[in-house]
Design an enzyme around this catalytic site. Structure first.
Site, PDB file in Angstrom:
ATOM      1  N   ASN A  11      54.276 -14.481  24.217  1.00 49.20           N
ATOM      2  CA  ASN A  11      54.100 -14.067  25.373  1.00 49.20           C
ATOM      3  C   ASN A  11      55.620 -14.136  25.969  1.00 49.20           C
ATOM      4  O   ASN A  11      56.244 -14.937  26.312  1.00 49.20           O
ATOM      5  CB  ASN A  11      53.430 -15.042  26.194  1.00 49.20           C
ATOM      6  CG  ASN A  11      53.356 -14.817  27.546  1.00 49.20           C
ATOM      7  OD1 ASN A  11      53.856 -13.763  28.130  1.00 49.20           O
ATOM      8  ND2 ASN A  11      52.815 -15.745  28.371  1.00 49.20           N
ATOM      9  N   LYS A  13      56.626 -12.929  28.870  1.00 51.18           N
ATOM     10  CA  LYS A  13      56.534 -13.137  30.459  1.00 51.18           C
ATOM     11  C   LYS A  13      57.422 -12.173  30.891  1.00 51.18           C
ATOM     12  O   LYS A  13      57.504 -10.865  30.482  1.00 51.18           O
ATOM     13  CB  LYS A  13      56.929 -14.542  30.736  1.00 51.18           C
ATOM     14  CG  LYS A  13      56.136 -15.588  29.732  1.00 51.18           C
ATOM     15  CD  LYS A  13      56.489 -17.015  30.152  1.00 51.18           C
ATOM     16  CE  LYS A  13      55.499 -17.939  29.519  1.00 51.18           C
ATOM     17  NZ  LYS A  13      55.490 -19.158  30.094  1.00 51.18           N
ATOM     18  N   HIS A  97      46.392 -16.787  32.173  1.00 55.06           N
ATOM     19  CA  HIS A  97      47.518 -17.530  32.076  1.00 55.06           C
ATOM     20  C   HIS A  97      47.680 -18.447  33.338  1.00 55.06           C
ATOM     21  O   HIS A  97      47.469 -18.008  34.189  1.00 55.06           O
ATOM     22  CB  HIS A  97      48.938 -16.804  31.645  1.00 55.06           C
ATOM     23  CG  HIS A  97      49.898 -17.382  31.152  1.00 55.06           C
ATOM     24  ND1 HIS A  97      50.809 -18.189  32.133  1.00 55.06           N
ATOM     25  CD2 HIS A  97      50.108 -17.870  29.965  1.00 55.06           C
ATOM     26  CE1 HIS A  97      51.711 -18.766  31.458  1.00 55.06           C
ATOM     27  NE2 HIS A  97      51.361 -18.563  30.214  1.00 55.06           N
ATOM     28  N   GLU A  99      50.292 -19.313  34.779  1.00 57.37           N
ATOM     29  CA  GLU A  99      51.054 -18.697  35.847  1.00 57.37           C
ATOM     30  C   GLU A  99      50.257 -17.550  36.507  1.00 57.37           C
ATOM     31  O   GLU A  99      50.634 -17.746  37.840  1.00 57.37           O
ATOM     32  CB  GLU A  99      52.376 -17.883  35.174  1.00 57.37           C
ATOM     33  CG  GLU A  99      53.226 -19.260  34.428  1.00 57.37           C
ATOM     34  CD  GLU A  99      54.127 -18.959  33.152  1.00 57.37           C
ATOM     35  OE1 GLU A  99      54.186 -17.600  32.912  1.00 57.37           O
ATOM     36  OE2 GLU A  99      54.652 -19.878  32.462  1.00 57.37           O
ATOM     37  N   GLU A 169      46.040 -24.094  26.766  1.00 56.74           N
ATOM     38  CA  GLU A 169      47.695 -24.161  27.279  1.00 56.74           C
ATOM     39  C   GLU A 169      47.585 -25.379  28.370  1.00 56.74           C
ATOM     40  O   GLU A 169      47.544 -24.973  29.693  1.00 56.74           O
ATOM     41  CB  GLU A 169      48.027 -23.063  27.768  1.00 56.74           C
ATOM     42  CG  GLU A 169      48.251 -21.912  26.670  1.00 56.74           C
ATOM     43  CD  GLU A 169      49.316 -21.032  27.125  1.00 56.74           C
ATOM     44  OE1 GLU A 169      50.177 -20.792  26.161  1.00 56.74           O
ATOM     45  OE2 GLU A 169      49.243 -20.249  28.070  1.00 56.74           O
ATOM     46  N   GLY A 175      56.578 -24.471  29.058  1.00 56.28           N
ATOM     47  CA  GLY A 175      57.920 -24.195  29.563  1.00 56.28           C
ATOM     48  C   GLY A 175      58.751 -25.489  30.082  1.00 56.28           C
ATOM     49  O   GLY A 175      59.709 -25.562  30.495  1.00 56.28           O
ATOM     50  N   SER A 215      55.216 -25.007  24.847  1.00 57.04           N
ATOM     51  CA  SER A 215      56.312 -25.661  24.187  1.00 57.04           C
ATOM     52  C   SER A 215      56.330 -25.616  22.624  1.00 57.04           C
ATOM     53  O   SER A 215      56.716 -26.614  22.155  1.00 57.04           O
ATOM     54  CB  SER A 215      56.997 -27.033  24.677  1.00 57.04           C
ATOM     55  OG  SER A 215      57.139 -26.695  26.015  1.00 57.04           O
TER      56      SER A 215
HETATM   57  P1  PGA Z   1      56.125 -21.784  26.557  1.00 57.27           P
HETATM   58  O1  PGA Z   1      55.335 -20.939  27.202  1.00 57.27           O
HETATM   59  O2  PGA Z   1      56.226 -21.904  24.981  1.00 57.27           O
HETATM   60  O3  PGA Z   1      57.815 -21.504  26.900  1.00 57.27           O
HETATM   61  O4  PGA Z   1      55.646 -23.212  26.910  1.00 57.27           O
HETATM   62  C1  PGA Z   1      53.806 -20.835  26.460  1.00 57.27           C
HETATM   63  C2  PGA Z   1      52.908 -19.814  27.561  1.00 57.27           C
HETATM   64  O5  PGA Z   1      53.438 -19.855  28.577  1.00 57.27           O
HETATM   65  O6  PGA Z   1      52.199 -18.965  26.943  1.00 57.27           O
END
Ligand code: PGA
Length: 251
Positions: A11, A13, A97, A99, A169, A175, A215
């Site tokens: 992803n 982003k 997601h 976010e 997740e 993140g 992560s």
């Molecule tokens: P990250 O993000 O690997 O940077 O923690 C995962 C995601 O948001 O899908």
């Protein structure tokens, strides 16, 4: 024993211009060892879908979008439809997601509309669920996930959901560099698969892929992927560099 092929999804982003994304896709194709034992998907921003599609078109790497709107077309300023995603070459679409939920007010109800629309158009939804740190601390993890699953998949049968990919997740791991331990992740994945069995039957539960995200890095991917109910990864930060993402793909 199931024969679920792991899916490793990147992803990207809101990172990379069209040219940068195409470069990363090119580097990925050079550095990764693509075998039939792994499926790979990358989800660049909307503006880079077409340039990345051109790079990966004859490869086994699949193109994904990071969201969609549920109508085919209309007066919906700023939105992108499933028809447009298919036209750009997408096969997958990330939906729900955290976010999107936390920063853009998406609810279980709109997530459900997006999943239905994706399925109707033959796009594979990667349906994200996860609890926050506070919810985990107050022992609400399983009730939160139950509600997200029930509402997100409301009105859909096992036949409708054949293509669905689920992604667990934990919000506190996204993140932050704080990965769930393989034990923590397996506990949740095992419960999610049991829930799928209750709702849709054993055959469905055995075939659905449940990805872990939060992560995932080259140094923890193998350990996470060794868990019996973890069938792949949804990778944010570590998917932005082709070399790191290739290491995760070939864990
Ligand atoms: P990250 O993000 O690997 O940077 O923690 C995962 C995601 O948001 O899908």
């Amino acid at each position: 024993m199931s024969n679920r092929i792991p899916l490793i999804a990147g992803n990207w982003k809101m990172y990379k211009t069209a040219a940068q994304a195409a470069d990363t896709a090119r580097q990925l194709m050079e550095s990764v060892d693509l075998t039939p034992e792994r499926e790979v998907m990358i989800a660049p921003p909307f503006t880079a879908l077409v340039s990345v599609a051109a790079v990966i078109q004859n490869s086994p790497i699949s193109l994904g979008a990071q969201n969609l709107f549920w109508e085919d077309e209309g007066a919906f300023t700023g939105e992108v439809s499933p028809v447009m995603l298919l036209d750009a070459g997408c096969r997958h679409v990330i939906i729900g997601h955290s976010e999107r939920r936390q920063l853009f007010g998406e609810s279980d109800e709109t997530v459900n509309k997006r999943i239905r629309s994706a399925l109707k158009h033959g796009l594979i939804p990667v349906f994200c669920i996860g609890e926050t740190e506070e919810q985990r601390a107050s022992d609400e993890t399983f009730s939160v996930l139950d509600k997200q699953v029930e509402n997100g998949l409301e009105g859909l049968s096992s036949n409708d959901l054949e293509a669905l990919v689920l992604a667990y997740e934990p919000v506190w791991a996204i993140g932050t560099g704080k990965t769930a331990t393989s034990g923590q992740a397996q506990e949740v994945h095992g419960c999610l698969r049991a829930k799928m069995a209750d709702r849709y039957g054993d055959a469905f539960a055995d075939s659905i892929r449940i990805l872990y995200g939060g992560s995932v890095k080259p140094n923890n991917a193998a350990e996470l992927m060794s868990m019996p109910d973890i069938d792949g990864a949804l990778v944010g930060g570590a998917s932005l560099r082709a070399e790191d993402f290739a290491q995760i793909i070939n864990y």
